[in-house]
Design a protein around this motif. Structure first.
Motif, PDB file in Angstrom:
ATOM      1  N   UNK A  58      -1.495  -3.231   6.859  1.00 10.92           N
ATOM      2  CA  UNK A  58      -1.331  -2.898   8.262  1.00 10.92           C
ATOM      3  C   UNK A  58      -2.038  -2.737   8.896  1.00 10.92           C
ATOM      4  N   UNK A  59      -3.361  -1.312   8.290  1.00  9.01           N
ATOM      5  CA  UNK A  59      -4.284  -0.629   8.976  1.00  9.01           C
ATOM      6  C   UNK A  59      -5.684  -0.696   7.665  1.00  9.01           C
ATOM      7  N   UNK A  93      -3.332   9.356  -6.823  1.00  5.81           N
ATOM      8  CA  UNK A  93      -3.994  10.143  -5.194  1.00  5.81           C
ATOM      9  C   UNK A  93      -3.536   8.736  -4.263  1.00  5.81           C
ATOM     10  N   UNK A  94      -4.293   7.355  -4.691  1.00  7.86           N
ATOM     11  CA  UNK A  94      -4.610   5.899  -4.191  1.00  7.86           C
ATOM     12  C   UNK A  94      -3.179   5.555  -3.944  1.00  7.86           C
ATOM     13  N   UNK A  95      -1.693   5.507  -4.919  1.00  5.18           N
ATOM     14  CA  UNK A  95      -0.677   5.592  -4.502  1.00  5.18           C
ATOM     15  C   UNK A  95      -0.129   6.108  -3.264  1.00  5.18           C
ATOM     16  N   UNK A  96      -0.329   7.486  -3.420  1.00  8.82           N
ATOM     17  CA  UNK A  96       0.147   8.506  -2.341  1.00  8.82           C
ATOM     18  C   UNK A  96      -0.759   7.676  -0.897  1.00  8.82           C
ATOM     19  N   UNK A  97      -1.514   7.423  -1.034  1.00  9.36           N
ATOM     20  CA  UNK A  97      -2.232   7.382   0.191  1.00  9.36           C
ATOM     21  C   UNK A  97      -1.886   5.816   1.075  1.00  9.36           C
ATOM     22  N   UNK A  98      -1.348   4.662  -0.054  1.00  9.34           N
ATOM     23  CA  UNK A  98      -0.970   3.320   0.260  1.00  9.34           C
ATOM     24  C   UNK A  98       0.809   3.836   0.585  1.00  9.34           C
ATOM     25  N   UNK A 142       0.646  19.418   0.872  1.00 13.25           N
ATOM     26  CA  UNK A 142      -0.167  19.214   3.115  1.00 13.25           C
ATOM     27  C   UNK A 142      -0.466  17.542   2.649  1.00 13.25           C
ATOM     28  N   UNK A 143      -0.796  17.581   1.701  1.00 12.75           N
ATOM     29  CA  UNK A 143      -1.385  15.358   1.555  1.00 12.75           C
ATOM     30  C   UNK A 143      -0.185  14.817   1.220  1.00 12.75           C
ATOM     31  N   UNK A 144       1.060  15.617   0.858  1.00 13.89           N
ATOM     32  CA  UNK A 144       2.317  15.075   0.403  1.00 13.89           C
ATOM     33  C   UNK A 144       3.165  14.517   1.341  1.00 13.89           C
ATOM     34  N   UNK A 145       3.452  15.743   2.224  1.00 14.04           N
ATOM     35  CA  UNK A 145       4.447  16.135   2.617  1.00 14.04           C
ATOM     36  C   UNK A 145       4.070  15.974   4.002  1.00 14.04           C
ATOM     37  N   UNK A 146       2.871  16.485   4.749  1.00  8.62           N
ATOM     38  CA  UNK A 146       2.892  15.660   6.160  1.00  8.62           C
ATOM     39  C   UNK A 146       2.596  14.016   7.005  1.00  8.62           C
ATOM     40  N   UNK A 147       2.447  12.976   6.285  1.00 10.98           N
ATOM     41  CA  UNK A 147       2.494  12.549   6.531  1.00 10.98           C
ATOM     42  C   UNK A 147       1.396  11.350   7.526  1.00 10.98           C
ATOM     43  N   UNK A 148       0.466  12.037   7.377  1.00 12.57           N
ATOM     44  CA  UNK A 148      -0.888  11.548   8.292  1.00 12.57           C
ATOM     45  C   UNK A 148      -2.028  11.091   7.210  1.00 12.57           C
ATOM     46  N   UNK A 149      -2.358  10.065   7.467  1.00 16.58           N
ATOM     47  CA  UNK A 149      -3.186   9.780   6.514  1.00 16.58           C
ATOM     48  C   UNK A 149      -4.624  10.315   6.312  1.00 16.58           C
ATOM     49  N   UNK A 176      -9.582   0.066  -4.282  1.00 20.26           N
ATOM     50  CA  UNK A 176      -9.060  -1.523  -3.678  1.00 20.26           C
ATOM     51  C   UNK A 176      -8.238  -1.892  -5.028  1.00 20.26           C
ATOM     52  N   UNK A 177      -7.871  -0.808  -6.408  1.00 14.39           N
ATOM     53  CA  UNK A 177      -6.997  -1.134  -6.927  1.00 14.39           C
ATOM     54  C   UNK A 177      -5.605  -1.785  -6.335  1.00 14.39           C
ATOM     55  N   UNK A 178      -4.995  -0.013  -5.841  1.00 12.52           N
ATOM     56  CA  UNK A 178      -3.040  -0.019  -5.929  1.00 12.52           C
ATOM     57  C   UNK A 178      -3.413  -1.485  -4.860  1.00 12.52           C
ATOM     58  N   UNK A 179      -4.151  -1.501  -3.557  1.00 11.95           N
ATOM     59  CA  UNK A 179      -3.563  -2.626  -2.882  1.00 11.95           C
ATOM     60  C   UNK A 179      -3.710  -4.071  -3.587  1.00 11.95           C
ATOM     61  N   UNK A 180      -4.380  -4.255  -4.275  1.00  8.91           N
ATOM     62  CA  UNK A 180      -4.550  -5.830  -5.630  1.00  8.91           C
ATOM     63  C   UNK A 180      -3.496  -5.349  -6.098  1.00  8.91           C
ATOM     64  N   UNK A 181      -3.244  -4.570  -6.895  1.00 10.50           N
ATOM     65  CA  UNK A 181      -1.384  -4.961  -7.489  1.00 10.50           C
ATOM     66  C   UNK A 181      -0.819  -5.333  -7.032  1.00 10.50           C
TER      67      UNK A 181
END
Length: 302
Positions: free
Chosen positions: A133-134, A121-126, A184-191, A51-56
């Motif tokens: 948005x979701x 990784x939280x920043x990447x997921x964001x 894969x986590x970095x390049x695929x672009x699917x959460x 929750x930290x990244x969405x909060x900031x």
């Protein structure tokens, strides 16, 4: 943002359990192992991180992604710069053992990369799926990856392999799998692919770090545990600080989050190459040692 203590303590505790199971009746191993897995699960929970990244990045904070990822997150932590006073003679005695040196090098290098991936990784997921948005399941993924990692640690005792022969090749193979998971986590672009790759990444790391800790402990007397694990941890955190300053911090390159993870994938791939070469050399040397007695016996017979 990371708290390396629980990871290191869990791995060390797992090694201690593995050492004790060889000396106690079989009916006594289940309870300590179950307690270890429960401790590892709860100690590794990171309830605030999802929750930290969405909060900031919320509209009321007026912060840009660059400010959050390149200036706020990499804030230096003074406690990492504290240097342990090393007893030089014990240091040389411990690290003169090639197996211990090999496992310690992997331990320090991989721990550095692990902390970087877990921290950001939280920043990447964001970036892949903005929380505004979701619906996101970052917290659940953290919990599941920790739980499955604890199960992997639990299963370590059933792995039967000659680590003195195949240890470096195994480290190389699994380091390559870690590199693939991060890439894969970095390049695929699917959460969902990101989530699955992260779970695989953490399972492999927690499995290997437990094995590495056990192998290091097996080559040490108990009074030198603190020295070796302290040095290994310090090297890992020093490397992480350097990597953060170069790759993440705004005073360094200040790269975007996706570029950062591409570098982390390359970092683990480099570890895999190094241990592949080292393992190949070790196996060749052992094969030659096996051939030498045979040739000498043939000469004696003739």
């Amino acid at each position: 943002m990371d708290v390396p203590g629980p990871v290191s303590r869990r791995a060390t505790a797992a090694a201690a359990v593995l050492l004790r199971t060889a000396r106690v009746p079989r009916e006594c191993w289940f309870l300590p192992t179950a307690l270890l897995c429960a401790y590892g699960f709860f100690a590794s929970l990171r309830p605030s991180e999802p929750f930290l990244t969405p909060y900031l990045l919320g509209p009321d904070k007026n912060l840009t992604e660059r400010e959050v990822f390149n200036e706020i997150y990499p804030e230096p932590k003074p406690d990492r710069l504290l240097v342990l006073k090393v007893l030089w003679n014990d240091f040389l005695m411990c690290y003169s053992s090639r197996p211990l040196l090999c496992w310690s090098v992997w331990w320090a290098l991989s721990t550095c990369g692990y902390f970087q991936v877990v921290n950001y990784t939280q920043g990447l997921w964001e970036k892949v799926m903005p929380s505004r948005y979701a619906a996101i399941y970052n917290g659940g993924v953290e919990a599941v990856s920790t739980l499955l990692g604890a199960v992997a640690v639990f299963a370590v005792g059933y792995i039967k392999i000659s680590w003195s022969t195949w240890g470096e090749m195994t480290l190389s193979l699994f380091s390559l799998l870690i590199a693939a998971a991060v890439y894969i986590m970095d390049t695929v672009g699917n959460i969902w692919v990101c989530y699955a790759s992260y779970v695989v990444f953490r399972i492999i790391y927690m499995l290997l770090i437990t094995i590495a800790t056990f192998q290091i402990a097996a080559n040490l007397s108990m009074e030198r545990y603190a020295l070796v694990f302290g040095v290994n941890t310090f090297i890992a955190l020093a490397l992480q600080t350097l990597l953060t300053l170069i790759v993440v911090d705004a005073s360094g390159l200040g790269l975007e989050i996706t570029t950062q993870f591409l570098i982390y994938a390359g970092y683990f791939a480099l570890i895999a190459v190094v241990f592949l070469a080292s393992g190949a050399v070790s196996i060749m040397k052992k094969c030659r040692k096996l051939e030498d007695p045979e040739s000498s016996s043939q000469v004696t017979t003739s």
